[in-house]
Design an enzyme around this catalytic site. Structure first.
Site, PDB file in Angstrom:
ATOM      1  N   ASP A  27       0.829  -1.205   0.000  1.00 19.11           N
ATOM      2  CA  ASP A  27       0.000   0.000   0.000  1.00 19.11           C
ATOM      3  C   ASP A  27       0.864   1.256   0.000  1.00 19.11           C
ATOM      4  O   ASP A  27       1.946   1.276   0.601  1.00 19.11           O
ATOM      5  CB  ASP A  27      -0.899  -0.004   1.237  1.00 19.11           C
ATOM      6  N   ASN A  29       1.436   3.394  -2.993  1.00 23.84           N
ATOM      7  CA  ASN A  29       2.007   3.848  -4.265  1.00 23.84           C
ATOM      8  C   ASN A  29       1.522   5.240  -4.652  1.00 23.84           C
ATOM      9  O   ASN A  29       2.314   6.113  -5.019  1.00 23.84           O
ATOM     10  CB  ASN A  29       1.649   2.870  -5.392  1.00 23.84           C
ATOM     11  N   ARG A  31       0.047   7.545  -2.728  1.00 21.42           N
ATOM     12  CA  ARG A  31       0.426   8.578  -1.758  1.00 21.42           C
ATOM     13  C   ARG A  31       1.900   8.954  -1.891  1.00 21.42           C
ATOM     14  O   ARG A  31       2.272  10.122  -1.745  1.00 21.42           O
ATOM     15  CB  ARG A  31       0.110   8.099  -0.334  1.00 21.42           C
ATOM     16  N   TRP A  32       2.726   7.957  -2.182  1.00 25.51           N
ATOM     17  CA  TRP A  32       4.154   8.245  -2.419  1.00 25.51           C
ATOM     18  C   TRP A  32       4.301   9.161  -3.619  1.00 25.51           C
ATOM     19  O   TRP A  32       5.073  10.132  -3.574  1.00 25.51           O
ATOM     20  CB  TRP A  32       4.912   6.932  -2.664  1.00 25.51           C
ATOM     21  N   ASN A  75     -10.534  -2.956  -6.405  1.00 23.33           N
ATOM     22  CA  ASN A  75      -9.757  -2.003  -7.201  1.00 23.33           C
ATOM     23  C   ASN A  75     -10.380  -1.700  -8.562  1.00 23.33           C
ATOM     24  O   ASN A  75     -10.022  -0.714  -9.212  1.00 23.33           O
ATOM     25  CB  ASN A  75      -8.318  -2.499  -7.407  1.00 23.33           C
ATOM     26  N   TRP A  76     -11.332  -2.550  -8.987  1.00 23.87           N
ATOM     27  CA  TRP A  76     -12.023  -2.256 -10.244  1.00 23.87           C
ATOM     28  C   TRP A  76     -12.821  -0.956 -10.153  1.00 23.87           C
ATOM     29  O   TRP A  76     -13.202  -0.374 -11.181  1.00 23.87           O
ATOM     30  CB  TRP A  76     -12.977  -3.397 -10.604  1.00 23.87           C
TER      31      TRP A  76
END
Length: 242
Positions: A27, A29, A31-32, A75-76
């Site tokens: 978890d 990606n 936000r980074w 995630n869809w």
């Protein structure tokens, strides 16, 4: 990076604690990427680099099974543009990395409701599994279109289709109908990004897993981060309800 002495110390800890299987919720990606003023796509690409580093570290430390949450059934619901990018990134990563994975003796499996994926991607995944099926190194499971409730629901349906009698159902039998039927349950569940939830991941299998939550975003996760999670695991006293 760890020196040889440190690597051997961590490997000894893995052996002594009987740490076989690590599952990870990758978890952070997006936000980074946001923190670095980059598009989300760059966060996902950086996440692939983190995956490679973590897999290499797992091999160094003697971890036999690694299961990674790549794409959930929920995630869809993301924007179609992002979903399409993630599916393309997955296909491209498998195709470009397969030779190296095979050379490194990695055994690949994909868990989840794969029939819902597009046929081309299904073929790519099936070929990767076939290419690496006889390898004896790290067992890498990648969860795609995976949701634990969906997995358990499908297991119940399959038992009914096969005519399993209610009195014959027990925990061992249920486990055999799950996507992870041929591998041990996770000893350690790592979640990056700091969120304090399980997110519908391996709900049956993590019944007695140790949980390790780190605020480190997935793109920043590396060998040292995996080492720290193993050191924390070694401090835990596992009771399995006893």
């Amino acid at each position: 990076m760890l020196n040889t002495l440190e690597k051997n110390e961590i490997k000894n800890i893995v052996e002594q604690t009987k740490l076989q299987h690590i599952a990870i919720i990758m978890d952070g990606n997006r936000r980074w990427a946001k923190n670095n003023m980059l598009p989300s796509a760059m966060g996902h690409k950086k996440g692939v680099e983190a995956l490679k580093k973590t897999l290499k570290a797992a091999h160094k430390f003697g971890v036999k099974y690694l299961t990674l949450y790549a794409f959930s059934t929920e995630n869809w619901n993301r924007k179609q543009e992002e979903v399409d990018f993630l599916m393309g990134l997955l296909a491209n990563t498998i195709k470009t990395q397969l030779e190296e994975l095979n050379q490194n003796n990695v055994k690949l499996r994909f868990i989840g409701y794969l029939k819902a994926l597009n046929p081309t991607l299904q073929e790519i995944l099936a070929q990767a599994v076939k290419t690496t099926e006889n390898n004896t190194g790290v067992n890498l499971q990648i969860a795609i279109n995976y949701g634990a409730r969906n997995e358990i629901t499908n297991a119940i349906k399959e038992m009914m289709y096969q005519g399993v009698k209610p009195e014959d159902i027990n925990e061992e039998l249920v486990s055999k109908f799950l996507y992870t039927s041929s591998i041990p349950d996770p000893d350690l569940l790592i979640r990056t990004g700091g969120e304090m939830r399980i997110s519908n991941y391996l709900l049956w299998q993590i019944a007695y897993s140790e949980l390790y939550i780190t605020k480190t975003y997935w793109p920043e996760f590396d060998e040292d981060a995996l080492k720290n999670s193993i050191l924390e695991f070694a401090k835990r006293q596992r009771r399995w309800g006893g």
